[in-house]
Design a protein around this motif. Structure first.
Motif, PDB file in Angstrom:
ATOM      1  N   ALA A 136       0.830  -1.205   0.000  1.00  0.00           N
ATOM      2  CA  ALA A 136       0.000   0.000   0.000  1.00  0.00           C
ATOM      3  C   ALA A 136       0.870   1.264   0.000  1.00  0.00           C
ATOM      4  CB  ALA A 136      -0.936   0.000   1.204  1.00  0.00           C
ATOM      5  N   GLY A 137       1.922   1.245   0.788  1.00  0.00           N
ATOM      6  CA  GLY A 137       2.804   2.400   0.834  1.00  0.00           C
ATOM      7  C   GLY A 137       3.552   2.612  -0.467  1.00  0.00           C
ATOM      8  N   GLN A 138       4.004   1.526  -1.102  1.00  0.00           N
ATOM      9  CA  GLN A 138       4.683   1.647  -2.384  1.00  0.00           C
ATOM     10  C   GLN A 138       3.739   2.142  -3.468  1.00  0.00           C
ATOM     11  OE1 GLN A 138       6.068  -2.404  -2.514  1.00  0.00           O
ATOM     12  NE2 GLN A 138       8.153  -1.844  -1.914  1.00  0.00           N
ATOM     13  N   SER A 139       2.490   1.697  -3.421  1.00  0.00           N
ATOM     14  CA  SER A 139       1.502   2.183  -4.386  1.00  0.00           C
ATOM     15  C   SER A 139       1.282   3.682  -4.222  1.00  0.00           C
ATOM     16  CB  SER A 139       0.178   1.435  -4.209  1.00  0.00           C
ATOM     17  OG  SER A 139       0.318   0.065  -4.540  1.00  0.00           O
ATOM     18  N   ALA A 163      -0.986   5.591   4.222  1.00  0.00           N
ATOM     19  CA  ALA A 163      -0.291   4.299   4.103  1.00  0.00           C
ATOM     20  C   ALA A 163       1.231   4.417   4.089  1.00  0.00           C
ATOM     21  CB  ALA A 163      -0.747   3.537   2.852  1.00  0.00           C
ATOM     22  N   LEU A 164       1.758   5.603   4.287  1.00  0.00           N
ATOM     23  CA  LEU A 164       3.209   5.778   4.250  1.00  0.00           C
ATOM     24  C   LEU A 164       3.820   5.681   5.641  1.00  0.00           C
ATOM     25  CD1 LEU A 164       3.573   8.743   1.725  1.00  0.00           C
ATOM     26  CD2 LEU A 164       4.002   6.314   1.302  1.00  0.00           C
ATOM     27  N   ASP A 165       5.048   5.153   5.689  1.00  0.00           N
ATOM     28  CA  ASP A 165       5.793   5.088   6.938  1.00  0.00           C
ATOM     29  C   ASP A 165       6.484   6.429   7.184  1.00  0.00           C
ATOM     30  OD1 ASP A 165       7.842   5.110   5.074  1.00  0.00           O
ATOM     31  OD2 ASP A 165       8.427   3.025   5.420  1.00  0.00           O
ATOM     32  N   ALA A 166       7.322   6.481   8.225  1.00  0.00           N
ATOM     33  CA  ALA A 166       7.974   7.739   8.586  1.00  0.00           C
ATOM     34  C   ALA A 166       8.845   8.261   7.443  1.00  0.00           C
ATOM     35  CB  ALA A 166       8.818   7.545   9.851  1.00  0.00           C
ATOM     36  N   HIS A 169       6.555   9.810   4.920  1.00  0.00           N
ATOM     37  CA  HIS A 169       6.101  11.137   5.349  1.00  0.00           C
ATOM     38  C   HIS A 169       7.157  12.192   5.027  1.00  0.00           C
ATOM     39  CE1 HIS A 169       2.488  10.414   8.132  1.00  0.00           C
ATOM     40  NE2 HIS A 169       2.700   9.284   7.472  1.00  0.00           N
ATOM     41  N   GLN A 170       8.415  11.846   5.248  1.00  0.00           N
ATOM     42  CA  GLN A 170       9.486  12.785   4.925  1.00  0.00           C
ATOM     43  C   GLN A 170       9.559  13.023   3.420  1.00  0.00           C
ATOM     44  OE1 GLN A 170      11.408  14.555   7.173  1.00  0.00           O
ATOM     45  NE2 GLN A 170      11.933  15.671   5.308  1.00  0.00           N
ATOM     46  N   LEU A 171       9.302  11.973   2.639  1.00  0.00           N
ATOM     47  CA  LEU A 171       9.286  12.114   1.192  1.00  0.00           C
ATOM     48  C   LEU A 171       8.238  13.147   0.769  1.00  0.00           C
ATOM     49  CD1 LEU A 171       9.865  11.271  -1.772  1.00  0.00           C
ATOM     50  CD2 LEU A 171       8.164   9.452  -1.453  1.00  0.00           C
ATOM     51  N   VAL A 172       7.030  13.045   1.323  1.00  0.00           N
ATOM     52  CA  VAL A 172       5.971  14.000   0.986  1.00  0.00           C
ATOM     53  C   VAL A 172       6.402  15.419   1.354  1.00  0.00           C
ATOM     54  CG1 VAL A 172       3.616  14.731   1.536  1.00  0.00           C
ATOM     55  CG2 VAL A 172       4.114  12.311   1.141  1.00  0.00           C
ATOM     56  N   THR A 173       6.982  15.573   2.537  1.00  0.00           N
ATOM     57  CA  THR A 173       7.473  16.891   2.954  1.00  0.00           C
ATOM     58  C   THR A 173       8.490  17.428   1.958  1.00  0.00           C
ATOM     59  OG1 THR A 173       7.093  16.414   5.286  1.00  0.00           O
ATOM     60  CG2 THR A 173       8.675  18.146   4.782  1.00  0.00           C
TER      61      THR A 173
END
Length: 211
Positions: A136-139, A163-166, A169-173
């Motif tokens: 789910a996180g990779q998707s 669905a993302l891990d920590a 979350h940093q990637l989105v930031t």
């Protein structure tokens, strides 16, 4: 424009905006201005209209009242926004690279290459894997990569960290921060905290309590 700025000076402005579905108002009398280089976070409980507001700004749902406009945009520049919904819309029998290549072809390959975008979201080693095997996180990372292969100044993000891990979350930031560096605008509906390195780049719009 600065050396890093890719977009003209833009302002997404709303005045007296009301939105809802099926004639049922969910959020009303909203007025805000989001300038280039700024992220607006939409906060509020479920059912208060965060997703509906994004759909309205994307032109998918008609506003019930008021108006909004993207000021400073070139009307001949083509599509100006990305809407990234809470569903990832991947094709499971296509590879990760084929999925992203499909969206680049549909939306216009005006940004990063498929390979570069996948590397940036941490999926470079999975490019040839069928997307149906992703977690789910990779998707979610694959869905975020669409923002990178097509360059558009306005990002409308619905629960981008779902669905993302920590690390995700940093990637989105980091992705939002880089988009703002280029003079872009981001509006994100999220229950998760998003904290940019420069807090002055962030504003919050709190939507009312659910009925």
């Amino acid at each position: 424009m600065t050396q890093r700025q890719a977009y003209p000076s833009l302002v997404l402005r709303a005045q007296g905006l009301a939105c809802g579905r099926g004639g049922l108002p969910l959020a009303d009398d909203m007025s805000f201005a989001v300038h280039g280089g700024t992220c607006l976070l939409l906060r509020g409980p479920n059912g208060t209209g965060k997703t509906t507001l994004l759909l309205t700004l994307a032109g998918i749902v008609a506003p019930l009242a008021g108006f909004f406009a993207l000021e400073g945009a070139d009307p001949e520049a083509g599509p100006l926004l990305h809407y990234s919904g809470h569903r990832n819309a991947t094709k499971p029998r296509l590879s990760v690279a084929e999925n992203l290549g499909f969206w680049a072809a549909v939306n216009g390959a005006t940004g990063d290459s498929v390979e570069t975008a996948l590397d940036r979201v941490g999926l470079g080693d999975l490019a040839m894997l069928d997307a149906g095997y992703l977690s789910a996180g990779q998707s979610r990372r694959l869905a975020l990569a669409r923002l990178l292969v097509t360059q558009r100044p306005v990002w409308l993000l619905d629960e981008p960290t779902a669905a993302l891990d920590a690390e995700g979350h940093q990637l989105v930031t980091d992705l939002i921060d880089g988009h703002l560096d280029a003079g872009g605008i981001a509006i994100a509906a999220t229950h998760d905290p998003i904290t940019l390195p420069d807090a002055a780049r962030m504003e919050t719009l709190a939507l009312g309590k659910a009925a």
